[in-house]
Every structure is written in C-alpha cells, then in structure tokens.
Design an enzyme around this catalytic site. Structure first.
Site, PDB file in Angstrom:
ATOM      1  N   HIS A   1      11.659   5.330   3.900  1.00 21.07           N
ATOM      2  CA  HIS A   1      10.383   5.991   4.185  1.00 21.07           C
ATOM      3  C   HIS A   1      10.315   7.304   3.404  1.00 21.07           C
ATOM      4  O   HIS A   1      10.983   8.274   3.757  1.00 21.07           O
ATOM      5  CB  HIS A   1      10.369   6.254   5.695  1.00 21.07           C
ATOM      6  CG  HIS A   1       9.082   6.789   6.211  1.00 21.07           C
ATOM      7  ND1 HIS A   1       7.944   6.020   6.286  1.00 21.07           N
ATOM      8  CD2 HIS A   1       8.747   8.012   6.698  1.00 21.07           C
ATOM      9  CE1 HIS A   1       6.964   6.746   6.812  1.00 21.07           C
ATOM     10  NE2 HIS A   1       7.429   7.963   7.069  1.00 21.07           N
TER      11      HIS A   1
ATOM     12  N   SER B   1       2.628   8.294   5.206  1.00 20.62           N
ATOM     13  CA  SER B   1       2.959   8.208   6.627  1.00 20.62           C
ATOM     14  C   SER B   1       1.784   8.624   7.513  1.00 20.62           C
ATOM     15  O   SER B   1       0.699   8.075   7.362  1.00 20.62           O
ATOM     16  CB  SER B   1       4.198   9.059   6.875  1.00 20.62           C
ATOM     17  OG  SER B   1       4.920   8.538   7.939  1.00 20.62           O
TER      18      SER B   1
HETATM   19  C1  GCU Z   1       6.804   9.100  12.898  1.00 19.28           C
HETATM   20  C2  GCU Z   1       5.690   8.268  13.462  1.00 19.28           C
HETATM   21  C3  GCU Z   1       4.971   7.480  12.371  1.00 19.28           C
HETATM   22  C4  GCU Z   1       4.565   8.398  11.241  1.00 19.28           C
HETATM   23  C5  GCU Z   1       5.763   9.177  10.768  1.00 19.28           C
HETATM   24  C6  GCU Z   1       5.441  10.235   9.702  1.00 19.28           C
HETATM   25  O1  GCU Z   1       7.833   8.270  12.441  1.00 19.28           O
HETATM   26  O2  GCU Z   1       6.228   7.425  14.439  1.00 19.28           O
HETATM   27  O3  GCU Z   1       3.827   6.849  12.887  1.00 19.28           O
HETATM   28  O4  GCU Z   1       3.976   7.661  10.203  1.00 19.28           O
HETATM   29  O5  GCU Z   1       6.324   9.884  11.850  1.00 19.28           O
HETATM   30  O6  GCU Z   1       4.328  10.710   9.616  1.00 19.28           O
HETATM   31  O7  GCU Z   1       6.372  10.621   8.984  1.00 19.28           O
END
Ligand code: GCU
Length: 413
Positions: free
Chosen positions: A392, A251
C-alpha cells in the site's frame, strides 16, 4: 448507531476468496423504476443523476454549493525552482472571501519551459505541502495533523523534520519533465482528519452549530468539495490548461479523488491509487476492510446513512462500480497493489469491469479486460487498471502509468 460494534467485537477481515459471499450487484444501466437504460441521453438525464443522488445521500453525504466570494492570493512565486526546471507558486484560497480561516494552500509546480497552458495533476496529501518536496523555502504547514513520528509531526503539528517526508510519492521532476504541472493541497486544510463532530475545517463555514444531517457531508465529501474549489482557482490561472486537470489520490484520498471526479465533470481524468473500501473496491465482497470496520474506525469519513449498511451490504442501493460509472465517459484509472489485500485488489478490478457497460454505452473503448491482469501489466484503454507488486503506497511504477495514461488522453499518444 445500533449496528456499530466495539473494537473487541469487530470481525476478523476475510482474505479468503472462497469465503466471499455470493452477491448481486445493482445494474448501473437499469433505473430505480426497473427501466433498461439504452441511450447516452437516458444515462445523462435519468440514470446518472439517480446514482449521483444515491451516493450523496447514502454514502458520502451532500455538499453545499460553492461559496460566493472566495479570495485567491498568490503568496509566493519562484521562476527557477527545481534548479530552473519549474515555476513554483503558492496560492491561498480563503473560502469566506475574507482573510480568515478556513484557508486552503495550494503548492503549484509548472514546467518552466512551457509555452502554453499546461495540463496538471492535482492531489491531496496527508501531512502538508512541504512534505512532497525537498525544497526548503516552501511554507511549512501550520495546520493540525494526525500524529506520526516518522513524518516529523510533534504535538499534531509539522516540524522542519517533516519536510520531504512524502517526496517519494510525488516525483515532481518526472512530472515536470513529461510536460505536466502538479498542484498539491494538504487535506487537513479542508477538513482535519479526525472525528470532532464536524465543527472544524470547511464544515464550520456552513453548519458550525449542528452536526450534519444523516445525508450531509462527511470528511471525504468535504475533501472532494475542496478539490472542486481548487478547480475554481485553476480555471482562473492562465498558466494552467483547466480542461486537462487529472485528479489523483492515494488510499482515503483515492476514495476522495473518485468522489470528486464523480461529482465534478471539470476533472478530465480521475485516478484512484489503492483506494479500497469506500473507494474503488466493491463493498458487497466484504474482502479485507468492510463497512463495519471503516465506519467504526473513521466515523467522520462518510455520512451517517452509510452506517445503515454495516453487515447489510446487500441492501445498499449502489456499489462502488457505480461510483466509477459516474465518471464516464472521462478516462478513469484504478490501481491496486498485490500486498494491499486490505484494499481488496480484486474488488477494485471488478468495479472497473462492471462500470464498463456505461463507458461502452457512451461510445468509448471501455476497458477490454475480462480477467484480472498479471502483476505489473497495466491495461490502458478509456479505463485503466493495474495491480503492481508491493505494498500500500504510491510508487514510481504507479506514476509511470498515470503519466502514460495522461499522455494517451491529453496528448493523443
Ligand atoms: C486505513 C483505512 C483505509 C484507508 C487507509 C489510508 O487503512 O482502513 O480505508 O484507505 O487507512 O488512507 O491510508
């Protein structure tokens, strides 16, 4: 910044493929002067530096040179960790060379039975090194953390409850059994993940009084810079094969692993897990998270110049396929998850695909895939990609692929 919008005005994310705007991507193999790049030499001498400079000044921000005198201190070593499977070390890096903040702590696991220096995975984590393991004698992080009850964070600090809360994302025993080491670092040791005007973390070492200029480092650049400083240490550790270091991140930390790998060729293999917007996903698609949303929600992540492209993605001189191209010819792996539409799996796949011509020009096998593969069917050439079922996260399926991919490139199997 004039084009930023308030929470209430923020556009709804688009999840409809038919509403993705038409766009034209900048060609990684055409210079800013309009010249076609058709040799490896021209790529290395002309086009690669050009693209790198654009990502520095327009997206993540330029980072300073490494400090002159860093101090490395091994603070613990246990030769029979994980029931005898692993050697475990904790190493502190003092960036100023003096025993004072900012300080970054490395937690290192190495296969105990190794007879020669081992290849390692290195990765930043979200809530402290003690969260990746159940082992109770690993130091509890004393740093500021983002609020998270599920992770045992109280008043922005870790408690005993937070031990092991991210262990499922770091299958240490599996990694060790496959002959690899693991190096873990809490991202907040380098720069705490909030917008404080860049006074804290490593920013304080360099420009404590003023905010970085519009083309200077935000937090993602600071994190990537920290990974390179960890690499400085790894090069001195005789138990580690510094020529076989794979940088992996999830992420926001996957955006960081790509940027670290793009800048620092010492990372021999680069992995992005669900990195999405500002990571592997193409910005011009405006699918799921967009530049508007990310720069408003996390104003400290990128450099201020990146705000110029909010709702004007087509004016970006780069797109994220060119970030991947900077890693060429080194192996790169991008992973998506089916339910992680926020990160735009298709946009992540396309970045790999559109970076392939650079990998081919440099004489590698490239990618080979023209279409998005089916779920759970990884592609593993010089460039790797999968979309797995689920959300995710980082799962055992993801790690299974990263280990296979590393075997292929580090052990020739
Ligand atoms: C949020 C953000 C993302 C990121 C994520 C994370 O969802 O919008 O861009 O990748 O956090 O780091 O878990």
């Amino acid at each position: 910044i004039c084009s930023q919008t308030s929470q209430a005005q923020r556009p709804k994310p688009n999840y409809d493929e038919s509403k993705v705007p038409e766009f034209k991507l900048p060609d990684p193999l055409v210079t800013s002067e309009g010249e076609k790049v058709d040799s490896a030499e021209e790529w290395q001498k002309v086009r690669r530096p050009e693209i790198l400079e654009l990502f520095e000044s327009e997206v993540y921000g330029k980072s300073p040179a490494p400090p002159k005198d860093m101090l490395f201190e091994v603070t613990s070593q246990k030769n029979d960790a994980l029931n005898g499977k692993a050697i475990r070390k904790e190493v502190s890096i003092y960036f100023s060379g003096k025993k004072e903040e900012p300080r970054m702590d490395l937690l290192i696991y190495l296969p105990a039975k190794a007879t020669k220096p081992v290849p390692v995975f290195i990765g930043l984590n979200f809530y402290g090194n003690h969260t990746i393991t159940e082992e109770k004698d690993v130091k509890l992080s004393d740093k500021w953390m983002r609020a998270n009850k599920d992770k045992g964070i109280v008043d922005h600090h870790a408690t005993e409850k937070s031990r092991g809360t991210s262990a499922s994302r770091w299958p240490i025993e599996k990694i060790i059994d496959r002959g690899y080491g693991l190096v873990a670092i809490y991202c907040g040791d380098i720069d705490p993940d909030y917008d404080d005007g860049f006074k804290n973390g490593v920013h304080a070492l360099f420009n404590s009084k003023q905010k970085p200029a519009p083309d200077e480092w935000g937090t993602i650049s600071a994190w990537a810079w920290g990974l390179s400083r960890a690499m400085d240490y790894l090069e001195t550790d005789k138990q580690i094969d510094a020529n076989k270091v794979a940088v992996m991140g999830h992420s926001r930390l996957g955006k960081t692993s790509l940027w670290a790998g793009a800048q620092d060729p010492r990372f021999a293999l680069v992995i992005s897990n669900d990195s999405g917007c500002g990571g592997a996903a193409l910005s011009r698609r405006r699918f799921g998270e967009t530049l508007n949303v990310i720069n408003n929600a996390f104003p400290h992540w990128f450099c201020d110049n990146f705000n110029k492209y909010i709702d004007k993605e087509e004016e970006l001189p780069v797109d994220q396929h060119m970030l991947i191209s900077l890693i060429a010819p080194r192996p790169v792996y991008v992973a998506s998850a089916e339910d992680d539409r926020w990160a735009d799996p298709n946009g992540e796949f396309l970045s790999v695909k559109y970076a392939e011509p650079v990998y081919k020009l440099l004489g590698t096998s490239g990618f080979g895939a023209k279409e998005m593969p089916k779920v759970n069917q990884p592609i593993q050439q010089q460039m790797g990609y999968h979309i797995r079922t689920g959300k995710h996260n980082v799962t055992d399926f993801d790690w299974q692929q990263y280990l296979d991919f590393a075997d292929q490139h580090f052990k020739g199997s």
